[in-house]
Design an enzyme around this catalytic site. Structure first.
Site, PDB file in Angstrom:
ATOM      1  N   GLY A 134       0.822  -1.213   0.000  1.00 50.18           N
ATOM      2  CA  GLY A 134       0.000   0.000   0.000  1.00 50.18           C
ATOM      3  C   GLY A 134       0.848   1.251   0.000  1.00 50.18           C
ATOM      4  O   GLY A 134       2.078   1.219   0.112  1.00 50.18           O
ATOM      5  N   LYS A 178       6.875  -0.512   6.821  1.00 49.21           N
ATOM      6  CA  LYS A 178       6.484   0.838   6.417  1.00 49.21           C
ATOM      7  C   LYS A 178       7.747   1.676   6.248  1.00 49.21           C
ATOM      8  O   LYS A 178       8.449   1.967   7.218  1.00 49.21           O
ATOM      9  CB  LYS A 178       5.563   1.463   7.476  1.00 49.21           C
ATOM     10  CG  LYS A 178       5.123   2.877   7.174  1.00 49.21           C
ATOM     11  CD  LYS A 178       4.213   3.370   8.298  1.00 49.21           C
ATOM     12  CE  LYS A 178       3.760   4.802   8.091  1.00 49.21           C
ATOM     13  NZ  LYS A 178       2.913   5.276   9.209  1.00 49.21           N
ATOM     14  N   GLY A 203       0.815   5.301   1.648  1.00 43.78           N
ATOM     15  CA  GLY A 203       0.221   6.251   2.576  1.00 43.78           C
ATOM     16  C   GLY A 203       0.785   7.640   2.368  1.00 43.78           C
ATOM     17  O   GLY A 203       1.654   7.860   1.521  1.00 43.78           O
ATOM     18  N   GLY A 204       0.292   8.585   3.158  1.00 44.10           N
ATOM     19  CA  GLY A 204       0.745   9.957   3.035  1.00 44.10           C
ATOM     20  C   GLY A 204       2.199  10.148   3.411  1.00 44.10           C
ATOM     21  O   GLY A 204       2.859  11.063   2.939  1.00 44.10           O
ATOM     22  N   PHE A 205       2.717   9.249   4.289  1.00 38.44           N
ATOM     23  CA  PHE A 205       4.087   9.417   4.761  1.00 38.44           C
ATOM     24  C   PHE A 205       5.003   8.286   4.317  1.00 38.44           C
ATOM     25  O   PHE A 205       6.082   8.129   4.857  1.00 38.44           O
ATOM     26  CB  PHE A 205       4.097   9.518   6.289  1.00 38.44           C
ATOM     27  CG  PHE A 205       3.509  10.795   6.793  1.00 38.44           C
ATOM     28  CD1 PHE A 205       4.198  11.980   6.680  1.00 38.44           C
ATOM     29  CD2 PHE A 205       2.249  10.805   7.366  1.00 38.44           C
ATOM     30  CE1 PHE A 205       3.653  13.161   7.138  1.00 38.44           C
ATOM     31  CE2 PHE A 205       1.694  11.986   7.829  1.00 38.44           C
ATOM     32  CZ  PHE A 205       2.404  13.169   7.709  1.00 38.44           C
ATOM     33  N   GLY A 206       4.593   7.465   3.344  1.00 33.98           N
ATOM     34  CA  GLY A 206       5.482   6.426   2.873  1.00 33.98           C
ATOM     35  C   GLY A 206       4.751   5.258   2.260  1.00 33.98           C
ATOM     36  O   GLY A 206       3.534   5.284   2.049  1.00 33.98           O
ATOM     37  N   VAL A 255       4.252   0.819   2.066  1.00 37.21           N
ATOM     38  CA  VAL A 255       4.268  -0.383   2.898  1.00 37.21           C
ATOM     39  C   VAL A 255       4.571  -1.585   2.014  1.00 37.21           C
ATOM     40  O   VAL A 255       3.939  -1.770   0.968  1.00 37.21           O
ATOM     41  CB  VAL A 255       2.927  -0.577   3.633  1.00 37.21           C
ATOM     42  CG1 VAL A 255       2.981  -1.814   4.517  1.00 37.21           C
ATOM     43  CG2 VAL A 255       2.585   0.653   4.461  1.00 37.21           C
ATOM     44  N   ASP A 311      -6.191   9.774  14.716  1.00 33.49           N
ATOM     45  CA  ASP A 311      -6.374   9.518  13.279  1.00 33.49           C
ATOM     46  C   ASP A 311      -7.109   8.190  13.074  1.00 33.49           C
ATOM     47  O   ASP A 311      -6.705   7.363  12.251  1.00 33.49           O
ATOM     48  CB  ASP A 311      -5.027   9.504  12.558  1.00 33.49           C
ATOM     49  CG  ASP A 311      -5.183   9.728  11.046  1.00 33.49           C
ATOM     50  OD1 ASP A 311      -6.244  10.249  10.634  1.00 33.49           O
ATOM     51  OD2 ASP A 311      -4.260   9.378  10.289  1.00 33.49           O
TER      52      ASP A 311
END
Length: 645
Positions: free
Chosen positions: A341, A362, A343-346, A348, A461
């Site tokens: 996947g 991650k 995400g906004g910060f990296g 996976v 979150d």
């Protein structure tokens, strides 16, 4: 011999004397701060930011408020102590580099030694102090004069009286294990100790005194008033007449910070000369050998962000989570072959440990993420242990290369199951009953974060993307990058900026006029998640069109369906399924009330989920609107709210 005549080497040796001559004196040398003396007390060096009123001037002191040390004569020994709250604590050691101090109950460690059955003192309140409990500590809960001890607690015979018992347990248990149920006690005392001492003295029934004697570790941080002073190479202090003062290296004092004078200018020139010499030396060093990763690393400038993480990793290293090298990360992910996947910060990736266990790795994108996100995740999730919290198995920090290693969740995130938009008969739709079980598991995980940990953890979150499902569809809360740790004694958390995801953020996170940020903020996000699970669609649907955005805040839609006699959802087919849907909907609407004190706590949510449908009442209809995008939007929303909210 020709190598010795190399002109680069010759330049290197010529520059070395310049480098050492130009080095500035150590800034913590008390010679440069005549008003900030250091002294020894019982083998412990006491210096800034700590101070001793007996040695320093009576009209002022150099150090932080609340950091006053006392040095008492005890037989032939000098005993350093500090006052925290209303009690004295023996100072065992101070680490000025890591900014931590090891203290212990003065009475137990000094007066009552050796220990038989010492009394237990309540933990201290550090809410207004620059001191915080370090991650090497844990809480013990003592219960006195009880009618029995539950299975997870240990009986303390020396405190027992006829017909009554006293017990102790470690406060890292789940909600079920800390429910005393039928056992009633007259008094509970919570105190803080070192984790290592519990391992050294595991038999708490007879050795709890040794654990208390070992004390606990505190960390300190720079106070807001001191930032400007210390940045100007000054030392913070206090004058009993004028208040806060900044003490400078030339012996003068200022009201806020040390202004640049000739002495400071000369010092800056020396520092600049030293840095220039060092750069030249490194350049020459790199020209004498092929450019390598080590050489490049030596020329890299460590940012404040990297230094903060480095300090944190050093302190965190004593805990159980494993630190991996970046080469280990590449090996376990097969050079990042399988992507799970984004995400906004990296990103996976799927990986495998040497023992065969599958993991999710991650890899943080350091161009977007900051060091605080990395620290938040490791510090918060690294201290948790609960069936509904994803397990952090390890981390990697190699400056710009940062990664987090988690247990692998084969069913991925909850998001794909509630937003699949497929018929109920499809295998991709797990059904309303299973969604209800997942909702209950998420609530138990949040309850553990809010009440079961030594320090409370606000996730901030909660959303479907951050709920992972194992092979049995057991939910696990993940992604603690925005999490906030706070003391169990605090009810409101201070935040300098809003954090979270649009559609799930509680109103008070944006504007304090709604109330303070607290565990009720996670309850709001959980409520939006519940409604999303029931409705099977995102809670903010943004329509497209030139120059306009049509947003439908779907709790308004589902509230109307709640009052109809037929089934709540078109997808439910039985009365049992409809009851699950209605229960989740009503509880979700309670959770998203705009004012925090109108929402239930998460343990009350669990009681509602486990209780009967007949006991639930439909809450008052809140004002539904899109999450505010600006201060002006927030203000207009507040002005339009009726007084009843």
């Amino acid at each position: 011999m020709t190598a010795l005549l190399n002109p680069h080497l010759l330049s290197l040796f010529l520059l070395l004397p310049l480098f050492f001559i130009s080095l500035p004196a150590q800034s913590n040398n008390s010679t440069f701060y005549p008003n900030c003396p250091s002294y020894d007390c019982g083998g412990v060096t006491i210096r800034y930011p700590f101070w001793n009123n007996e040695i320093e001037p009576t009209t002022q002191f150099c150090g932080y408020e609340g950091f006053q040390m006392n040095c008492y004569n005890n037989a032939s020994q000098r005993i350093p102590s500090i006052t925290l709250g209303d009690h004295y604590y023996y100072v065992r050691s101070i680490n000025y580099e890591l900014k931590n101090i090891l203290v212990a109950d003065y009475d137990i460690s000094v007066i009552l030694n050796p220990i038989n059955c010492p009394r237990v003192r309540s933990g201290i309140n550090l809410q207004t102090s620059p001191l915080n409990f370090s991650m090497s500590t844990i809480d013990l809960s003592f219960h006195f004069s009880c009618n029995g001890c539950p299975s997870f607690a240990t009986e303390i015979p020396c405190f027992g009286i006829i017909g009554r018992k006293s017990c102790v347990h470690i406060m890292n248990m789940s909600r079920e294990e800390t429910d005393w149920g039928e056992y009633s006690c007259t008094q509970e005392v919570v105190t803080t100790v070192l984790r290592d001492n519990i391992n050294r003295f595991p038999d708490l029934s007879t050795e709890f005194g040794r654990v208390l004697e070992g004390g606990f570790e505190l960390e300190w941080r720079t106070t807001d008033d001191c930032n400007k002073c210390e940045e100007s190479n000054g030392r913070c202090g206090h004058d009993y007449t004028t208040g806060f003062i900044c003490l400078c290296s030339d012996g003068t004092t200022r009201k806020d910070h040390c202004k640049g004078d000739d002495q400071n200018l000369r010092r800056k020139l020396r520092i600049g000369s030293a840095l220039l010499s060092l750069v030249i030396i490194l350049i020459i060093y790199c020209t004498l050998k092929p450019l390598s990763s080590n050489c490049v690393a030596s020329l890299k400038h460590k940012t404040k962000d990297e230094k903060d993480i480095e300090i944190f990793v050093t302190q965190y290293g004593s805990l159980s989570t494993k630190r991996y090298k970046y080469s280990d990360i590449k090996k376990m992910t097969n050079s990042f072959k399988v992507k799970l996947g984004q995400g906004g910060f990296g990103q996976v990736f799927k990986g495998k440990l040497p023992d065969g266990r599958l993991v999710a790795v991650k890899v943080l994108n350091t161009s977007k993420a900051n060091g605080q996100e990395f620290i938040n995740e490791v510090a918060s999730i690294g201290r948790t242990s609960h069936v509904n919290i994803v397990t952090l198995l390890g981390f990697c920090f190699n400056y710009q290369k940062r990664a987090l290693v988690y247990e692998y969740m084969p069913n991925g995130s909850l998001e794909k199951f509630i937003h699949s938009h497929v018929p109920m008969e499809s295998s991709e739709n797990i059904g309303i009953k299973k969604l209800y079980e997942i909702a209950l598991g998420i609530a138990c995980g949040l309850d553990y974060l809010h009440r079961g940990c030594k320090d409370r953890i606000l996730h901030l979150d909660i959303k479907p993307h951050n709920i992972l499902l194992d092979e049995e569809f057991c939910p696990k809360i993940a992604d603690f990058g925005l999490a906030k740790l706070y003391s169990r004694k605090e009810s409101i958390v201070s935040m300098f900026e809003a954090r979270g995801t649009i559609g799930y953020i509680a109103p008070e996170v944006y504007n304090k006029n709604f109330g303070g940020v607290s565990h009720k903020s996670d309850v709001y996000s959980y409520g939006m998640l519940l409604l999303e699970m029931v409705g099977g669609r995102k809670n903010v649907d943004a329509g497209v069109g030139s120059g306009r955005t049509s947003e439908i805040y779907f709790p308004d839609w589902i509230y109307k369906r709640l009052h109809k006699e037929e089934f709540l959802l078109d997808s439910v087919k039985t009365t049992e399924e409809n009851d699950y849907a209605r229960k989740m909907t009503i509880i979700g609407l309670w959770c998203i009330q705009p004012v925090p004190n109108q929402r239930p706590s998460i343990d009350e949510v669990i009681e509602m989920l486990e209780g009967s449908m007949e006991a639930l009442k439909v809450p008052p209809k809140p004002i539904f609107s899109s999450p505010p995008r600006s201060v002006a939007t927030i203000s207009s929303t507040l002005e339009s709210m009726p007084e009843s909210t």
